[in-house]
Motif scaffolding. Structure first.
Motif, short mmCIF file in Angstrom:
data_model
loop_
_atom_site.label_atom_id
_atom_site.label_comp_id
_atom_site.label_asym_id
_atom_site.label_seq_id
_atom_site.Cartn_x
_atom_site.Cartn_y
_atom_site.Cartn_z
N THR A 28 0.83 -1.19 0.00
CA THR A 28 0.00 0.00 0.00
C THR A 28 0.88 1.26 0.00
OG1 THR A 28 -0.09 0.05 2.40
CG2 THR A 28 -1.79 -1.23 1.26
N ALA A 29 0.24 2.39 -0.25
CA ALA A 29 0.98 3.65 -0.24
C ALA A 29 1.58 3.92 1.14
CB ALA A 29 0.05 4.80 -0.66
N ASP A 30 0.86 3.51 2.19
CA ASP A 30 1.36 3.73 3.55
C ASP A 30 2.60 2.90 3.82
OD1 ASP A 30 1.33 4.89 6.07
OD2 ASP A 30 0.17 3.25 6.93
N SER A 31 2.60 1.64 3.32
CA SER A 31 3.75 0.78 3.58
C SER A 31 4.96 1.17 2.73
CB SER A 31 3.38 -0.68 3.30
OG SER A 31 3.13 -0.88 1.91
N MET A 32 4.72 1.92 1.68
CA MET A 32 5.83 2.37 0.82
C MET A 32 6.63 3.50 1.47
SD MET A 32 5.67 0.41 -1.86
CE MET A 32 6.52 1.24 -3.19
N MET A 33 6.17 3.99 2.62
CA MET A 33 6.90 5.06 3.30
C MET A 33 8.32 4.63 3.69
SD MET A 33 5.19 7.80 3.36
CE MET A 33 3.66 7.98 2.46
N THR A 34 8.53 3.31 3.82
CA THR A 34 9.87 2.85 4.18
C THR A 34 10.88 3.15 3.07
OG1 THR A 34 9.23 0.65 3.34
CG2 THR A 34 9.04 1.03 5.72
N LEU A 35 10.42 3.14 1.82
CA LEU A 35 11.31 3.51 0.73
C LEU A 35 11.65 5.01 0.79
CD1 LEU A 35 10.05 1.55 -2.41
CD2 LEU A 35 12.13 1.19 -1.09
N VAL A 36 10.66 5.82 1.16
CA VAL A 36 10.93 7.25 1.31
C VAL A 36 11.97 7.47 2.41
CG1 VAL A 36 9.90 9.49 1.84
CG2 VAL A 36 8.60 7.79 0.54
N LEU A 37 11.88 6.66 3.48
CA LEU A 37 12.87 6.74 4.55
C LEU A 37 14.27 6.41 4.03
CD1 LEU A 37 13.19 7.11 7.67
CD2 LEU A 37 12.99 4.62 7.84
N ALA A 38 14.37 5.40 3.17
CA ALA A 38 15.66 5.03 2.60
C ALA A 38 16.21 6.14 1.71
CB ALA A 38 15.51 3.74 1.80
N VAL A 39 15.33 6.77 0.91
CA VAL A 39 15.77 7.86 0.05
C VAL A 39 16.27 9.04 0.90
CG1 VAL A 39 14.99 9.59 -1.61
CG2 VAL A 39 14.29 7.20 -1.87
N MET A 40 15.57 9.33 2.00
CA MET A 40 15.99 10.42 2.88
C MET A 40 17.38 10.14 3.45
SD MET A 40 14.20 11.81 6.40
CE MET A 40 14.79 10.39 7.33
N GLY A 41 17.64 8.92 3.88
CA GLY A 41 18.96 8.59 4.41
C GLY A 41 20.04 8.72 3.37
N ALA A 42 19.76 8.27 2.12
CA ALA A 42 20.76 8.34 1.06
C ALA A 42 21.08 9.79 0.69
CB ALA A 42 20.28 7.57 -0.17
N LEU A 43 20.05 10.62 0.55
CA LEU A 43 20.27 12.02 0.22
C LEU A 43 21.02 12.75 1.34
CD1 LEU A 43 16.87 13.04 -1.45
CD2 LEU A 43 19.09 12.68 -2.56
N SER A 44 20.71 12.42 2.58
CA SER A 44 21.43 13.04 3.71
C SER A 44 22.91 12.68 3.66
CB SER A 44 20.81 12.57 5.03
OG SER A 44 19.47 12.97 5.14
#
Length: 313
Positions: free
Chosen positions: A28-44
């Motif tokens: 679901t869109a809600d469970s895909m938030m973990t990928l957003v978390l991974a992108v945030m870590g990589a960009l940081s």
């Protein structure tokens, strides 16, 4: 340390996404938030590598606020556990941003929470909330707590490093002052005990700042009689004196010049003089020593040695 936390966040996001897929959690869109978390870590991690520290703080705030808003929209209620991400963004702004940044972030957090609450009350959110808890609920809350703890630890580490640096600089200044005071005390003892007549002038004004006892004995002037006066009254203004003045203006340290001194009672004295000046930009000193012609004794090397770095009399 911050870069290590960044790539750990990226790995954690990818790990949670993989576990969801392995355990059969619907994508679901809600469970895909973990990928957003991974992108945030990589960009940081990338921003930290290129030393864009302020940008990393804003990135955290934007991503955390955005994840909280998206989770609320897709979950269907403002009471989603991911609403704690707004609090994490607030902590990040308080630690890493300026006071102005914290004020604007607080205004944005309050406004975002108000809009989400209004949308929830008006039934305008997309999802249908299911208040079923499980390991993912516990994991999300645990990650939020760990994130806040990591930011607080980073802040404490920065404070301790800043305090240690401040203490080290203070100790260096203290040691410099002690070395200077020791040098001044040594100079004062050598200056007064030297058998060579010596007087000290201001390099800026030319007035006499101090004389030693040998000067008083040789020329007959008391110390109080010559202080704050220019030294022209001490010499017969002849060609020898003019050559010495030109040499003194041209060089930092002169050789020995023959000169005719005038004692207090007007008696001429054949002497040799040499001087040295420092290069202090504010107001350095000119130290002049005298000796009898033919005398090989000189206190100049002994007296001048402690003068390096001195700027006062």
């Amino acid at each position: 340390m911050a870069m290590r936390l960044s790539w750990m966040t990226a790995v954690l996001g990818l790990g949670l996404f993989s576990v969801d897929r392995l355990t059969g959690v619907p994508a679901t869109a809600d469970s895909m938030m973990t990928l957003v978390l991974a992108v945030m870590g990589a960009l940081s991690w990338v921003l930290l590598k290129f030393r864009h520290y302020n940008s990393v703080a804003w990135l955290l705030v934007v991503f955390l606020f955005g994840m909280a808003a998206a989770s609320t929209w897709f979950f269907g209620s403002v009471r989603t556990v991911n609403i704690a991400l707004i609090l994490m963004g607030q902590v990040a702004s308080g630690i890493f941003l300026s006071r102005r940044g914290l004020v604007w972030t607080t205004v944005a957090a309050i406004s975002l929470l108000g809009v989400l609450t209004w949308a929830d009350a008006a039934g305008m959110l997309a999802g249908q909330p299911r208040f079923v808890v499980g390991w993912r609920t516990w994991m999300t809350q645990s990650i939020s707590l760990l994130g806040v703890a990591a930011m607080m630890y980073l802040n404490r580490t920065q404070m301790r490093m800043a305090q240690a640096l401040h203490l080290r600089e203070a100790m260096q200044r203290l040691n410099t002052q002690l070395d200077r005071d020791i040098g001044q005390d040594r100079f004062a003892r050598l200056f007064q005990s030297s058998p060579t007549p010596i007087f000290v002038q201001s390099a800026r004004t030319g007035v006499i700042l101090d004389v030693n006892q040998a000067f008083e004995r040789t020329l007959g002037y008391a110390r109080k009689d010559v202080l704050n006066r220019r030294e022209g009254f001490l010499w017969l203004q002849d060609e020898d004196h003019q050559r010495f003045v030109r040499d003194r203006r041209a060089t930092r340290r002169t050789g020995w010049h023959p000169i005719t001194a005038l004692s207090r009672d007007g008696r001429p004295l054949a002497l040799q003089i040499s001087c040295e000046r420092d290069d202090d930009p504010n107001d350095g000193m000119v130290i002049t020593a005298m000796r009898m012609p033919g005398s090989m004794a000189s206190a100049l090397p002994t007296v001048y040695a402690p003068l390096e770095g001195r700027t006062d009399a």
